[in-house]
Motif scaffolding. Structure first.
Motif, mmCIF file in Angstrom:
data_model
loop_
_atom_site.group_PDB
_atom_site.id
_atom_site.type_symbol
_atom_site.label_atom_id
_atom_site.label_comp_id
_atom_site.label_asym_id
_atom_site.label_seq_id
_atom_site.Cartn_x
_atom_site.Cartn_y
_atom_site.Cartn_z
ATOM 1 N N GLY A 135 38.519 -37.633 6.022
ATOM 2 C CA GLY A 135 37.504 -36.566 6.468
ATOM 3 C C GLY A 135 38.002 -35.299 6.506
ATOM 4 O O GLY A 135 37.541 -34.161 6.819
ATOM 5 N N SER A 136 39.323 -34.810 5.771
ATOM 6 C CA SER A 136 39.728 -33.629 5.639
ATOM 7 C C SER A 136 40.660 -33.341 4.483
ATOM 8 O O SER A 136 40.882 -34.446 3.805
ATOM 9 C CB SER A 136 40.730 -33.247 6.775
ATOM 10 O OG SER A 136 41.958 -34.197 6.853
ATOM 11 N N ILE A 137 40.832 -32.168 4.213
ATOM 12 C CA ILE A 137 41.501 -32.018 2.859
ATOM 13 C C ILE A 137 42.803 -31.103 3.090
ATOM 14 O O ILE A 137 42.830 -30.332 4.032
ATOM 15 C CB ILE A 137 40.695 -31.033 1.718
ATOM 16 C CG1 ILE A 137 39.311 -31.787 1.275
ATOM 17 C CG2 ILE A 137 41.481 -30.698 0.600
ATOM 18 C CD1 ILE A 137 38.570 -30.895 0.675
ATOM 19 N N ASP A 138 44.154 -31.874 2.843
ATOM 20 C CA ASP A 138 45.143 -31.208 2.730
ATOM 21 C C ASP A 138 45.679 -30.888 1.501
ATOM 22 O O ASP A 138 46.330 -32.061 0.804
ATOM 23 C CB ASP A 138 45.967 -32.261 3.701
ATOM 24 C CG ASP A 138 45.745 -32.480 4.893
ATOM 25 O OD1 ASP A 138 45.109 -31.113 5.675
ATOM 26 O OD2 ASP A 138 45.759 -33.468 5.545
ATOM 27 N N LEU A 139 45.689 -29.714 0.855
ATOM 28 C CA LEU A 139 46.136 -29.305 -0.351
ATOM 29 C C LEU A 139 47.633 -29.030 -0.265
ATOM 30 O O LEU A 139 47.781 -27.794 0.702
ATOM 31 C CB LEU A 139 45.197 -28.478 -1.089
ATOM 32 C CG LEU A 139 43.733 -28.986 -1.850
ATOM 33 C CD1 LEU A 139 43.005 -27.754 -2.202
ATOM 34 C CD2 LEU A 139 44.209 -30.163 -2.778
ATOM 35 N N SER A 140 48.428 -29.298 -1.358
ATOM 36 C CA SER A 140 49.763 -28.645 -1.190
ATOM 37 C C SER A 140 49.845 -27.595 -2.349
ATOM 38 O O SER A 140 48.670 -27.435 -2.864
ATOM 39 C CB SER A 140 51.030 -29.644 -1.631
ATOM 40 O OG SER A 140 50.647 -30.189 -2.516
ATOM 41 N N PHE A 141 50.902 -26.897 -2.202
ATOM 42 C CA PHE A 141 50.720 -25.698 -3.311
ATOM 43 C C PHE A 141 50.921 -26.380 -4.793
ATOM 44 O O PHE A 141 50.320 -25.651 -5.523
ATOM 45 C CB PHE A 141 52.050 -24.737 -2.953
ATOM 46 C CG PHE A 141 51.997 -23.729 -2.014
ATOM 47 C CD1 PHE A 141 50.834 -22.855 -1.918
ATOM 48 C CD2 PHE A 141 52.669 -23.924 -0.820
ATOM 49 C CE1 PHE A 141 50.871 -21.963 -1.045
ATOM 50 C CE2 PHE A 141 52.473 -23.073 0.252
ATOM 51 C CZ PHE A 141 51.493 -22.134 0.226
ATOM 52 N N PRO A 142 51.605 -27.499 -4.905
ATOM 53 C CA PRO A 142 51.650 -27.766 -6.228
ATOM 54 C C PRO A 142 50.226 -28.327 -6.794
ATOM 55 O O PRO A 142 49.874 -28.331 -7.884
ATOM 56 C CB PRO A 142 52.692 -29.089 -6.213
ATOM 57 C CG PRO A 142 53.486 -28.491 -5.157
ATOM 58 C CD PRO A 142 52.812 -28.097 -3.956
ATOM 59 N N GLN A 143 49.610 -28.935 -5.508
ATOM 60 C CA GLN A 143 48.294 -29.548 -6.070
ATOM 61 C C GLN A 143 47.180 -28.384 -6.327
ATOM 62 O O GLN A 143 46.403 -28.239 -7.312
ATOM 63 C CB GLN A 143 47.674 -30.160 -4.797
ATOM 64 C CG GLN A 143 47.998 -31.798 -4.703
ATOM 65 C CD GLN A 143 47.519 -32.275 -3.570
ATOM 66 O OE1 GLN A 143 47.370 -31.737 -2.321
ATOM 67 N NE2 GLN A 143 47.564 -33.593 -3.582
ATOM 68 N N VAL A 144 47.378 -27.218 -5.590
ATOM 69 C CA VAL A 144 46.689 -26.010 -5.814
ATOM 70 C C VAL A 144 47.034 -25.391 -7.479
ATOM 71 O O VAL A 144 46.189 -25.194 -8.217
ATOM 72 C CB VAL A 144 46.825 -24.727 -4.875
ATOM 73 C CG1 VAL A 144 46.072 -23.557 -5.170
ATOM 74 C CG2 VAL A 144 46.240 -25.432 -3.604
ATOM 75 N N GLY A 145 48.338 -25.706 -7.545
ATOM 76 C CA GLY A 145 48.744 -25.096 -8.874
ATOM 77 C C GLY A 145 48.229 -25.783 -10.125
ATOM 78 O O GLY A 145 47.605 -25.476 -11.103
ATOM 79 N N VAL A 146 47.974 -27.081 -9.951
ATOM 80 C CA VAL A 146 47.311 -27.960 -10.919
ATOM 81 C C VAL A 146 46.210 -27.766 -11.176
ATOM 82 O O VAL A 146 45.541 -27.843 -12.263
ATOM 83 C CB VAL A 146 47.894 -29.754 -10.685
ATOM 84 C CG1 VAL A 146 47.262 -30.415 -11.469
ATOM 85 C CG2 VAL A 146 49.482 -29.976 -10.759
ATOM 86 N N LEU A 147 45.321 -27.682 -9.970
ATOM 87 C CA LEU A 147 43.861 -27.325 -10.240
ATOM 88 C C LEU A 147 43.740 -26.164 -10.980
ATOM 89 O O LEU A 147 42.698 -26.079 -11.466
ATOM 90 C CB LEU A 147 43.367 -27.259 -8.563
ATOM 91 C CG LEU A 147 43.401 -28.853 -8.058
ATOM 92 C CD1 LEU A 147 42.812 -28.580 -6.651
ATOM 93 C CD2 LEU A 147 42.236 -29.646 -8.867
ATOM 94 N N CYS A 148 44.296 -25.097 -10.493
ATOM 95 C CA CYS A 148 44.310 -23.640 -11.260
ATOM 96 C C CYS A 148 44.603 -23.796 -12.647
ATOM 97 O O CYS A 148 43.998 -23.362 -13.689
ATOM 98 C CB CYS A 148 45.262 -22.722 -10.618
ATOM 99 S SG CYS A 148 44.666 -22.120 -8.852
ATOM 100 N N GLY A 149 45.711 -24.797 -12.938
ATOM 101 C CA GLY A 149 45.948 -24.941 -14.552
ATOM 102 C C GLY A 149 44.958 -25.789 -15.022
ATOM 103 O O GLY A 149 44.838 -25.571 -16.323
ATOM 104 N N GLY A 150 44.260 -26.584 -14.458
ATOM 105 C CA GLY A 150 43.241 -27.248 -14.992
ATOM 106 C C GLY A 150 42.044 -26.308 -15.266
ATOM 107 O O GLY A 150 41.486 -26.577 -16.471
ATOM 108 N N ILE A 151 41.747 -25.283 -14.534
ATOM 109 C CA ILE A 151 40.919 -24.443 -14.839
ATOM 110 C C ILE A 151 41.193 -23.397 -15.936
ATOM 111 O O ILE A 151 40.268 -23.104 -16.998
ATOM 112 C CB ILE A 151 40.515 -23.357 -13.541
ATOM 113 C CG1 ILE A 151 39.817 -24.073 -12.475
ATOM 114 C CG2 ILE A 151 39.568 -22.221 -14.151
ATOM 115 C CD1 ILE A 151 39.842 -23.313 -11.180
ATOM 116 N N VAL A 152 42.386 -23.212 -16.233
ATOM 117 C CA VAL A 152 42.929 -22.287 -17.388
ATOM 118 C C VAL A 152 42.904 -23.167 -18.653
ATOM 119 O O VAL A 152 42.664 -22.879 -19.749
ATOM 120 C CB VAL A 152 44.465 -21.810 -17.079
ATOM 121 C CG1 VAL A 152 44.962 -21.405 -18.627
ATOM 122 C CG2 VAL A 152 44.532 -20.783 -16.021
ATOM 123 N N ALA A 153 43.216 -24.493 -18.389
ATOM 124 C CA ALA A 153 43.061 -25.508 -19.640
ATOM 125 C C ALA A 153 41.862 -25.679 -20.312
ATOM 126 O O ALA A 153 41.594 -25.765 -21.372
ATOM 127 C CB ALA A 153 43.657 -26.977 -19.101
#
Length: 82
Positions: free
Chosen positions: A38-56
């Motif tokens: 019921g909650s989202i806990d994103l770490s810095f590496p996960q945010v980086g991977v998601l941003c990398g996916g957008i760039v990809a």
């Protein structure tokens, strides 16, 4: 397009595809934890991977357009030669 440039474009296409797959995996894992906890806990590496996916995504589109343009240019050259 030279063979070295084609190889580089294909290599970049492969790296972008792997980055996109990693981003989809992280997004799926995050949505799964949202459903379970019921909650989202994103770490810095996960945010980086998601941003990398957008760039990809933009890199995938760029590489596909570049390879398609090269194929069309090569086809035009072979049709013009006697």
């Amino acid at each position: 397009m030279s063979n070295l440039k084609k190889t580089g474009t294909w290599l970049l296409l492969g790296i972008a595809a792997v980055a996109f797959i990693a981003a989809v995996f992280v997004l799926g894992s995050t949505l799964g934890s949202l459903y379970a906890a019921g909650s989202i806990d994103l770490s810095f590496p996960q945010v980086g991977v998601l941003c990398g996916g957008i760039v990809a995504i933009s890199l995938l589109i760029r590489c596909i357009k570049q390879l398609r343009n090269d194929a069309e240019y090569t086809e035009v050259l072979t049709n013009e030669m006697p």
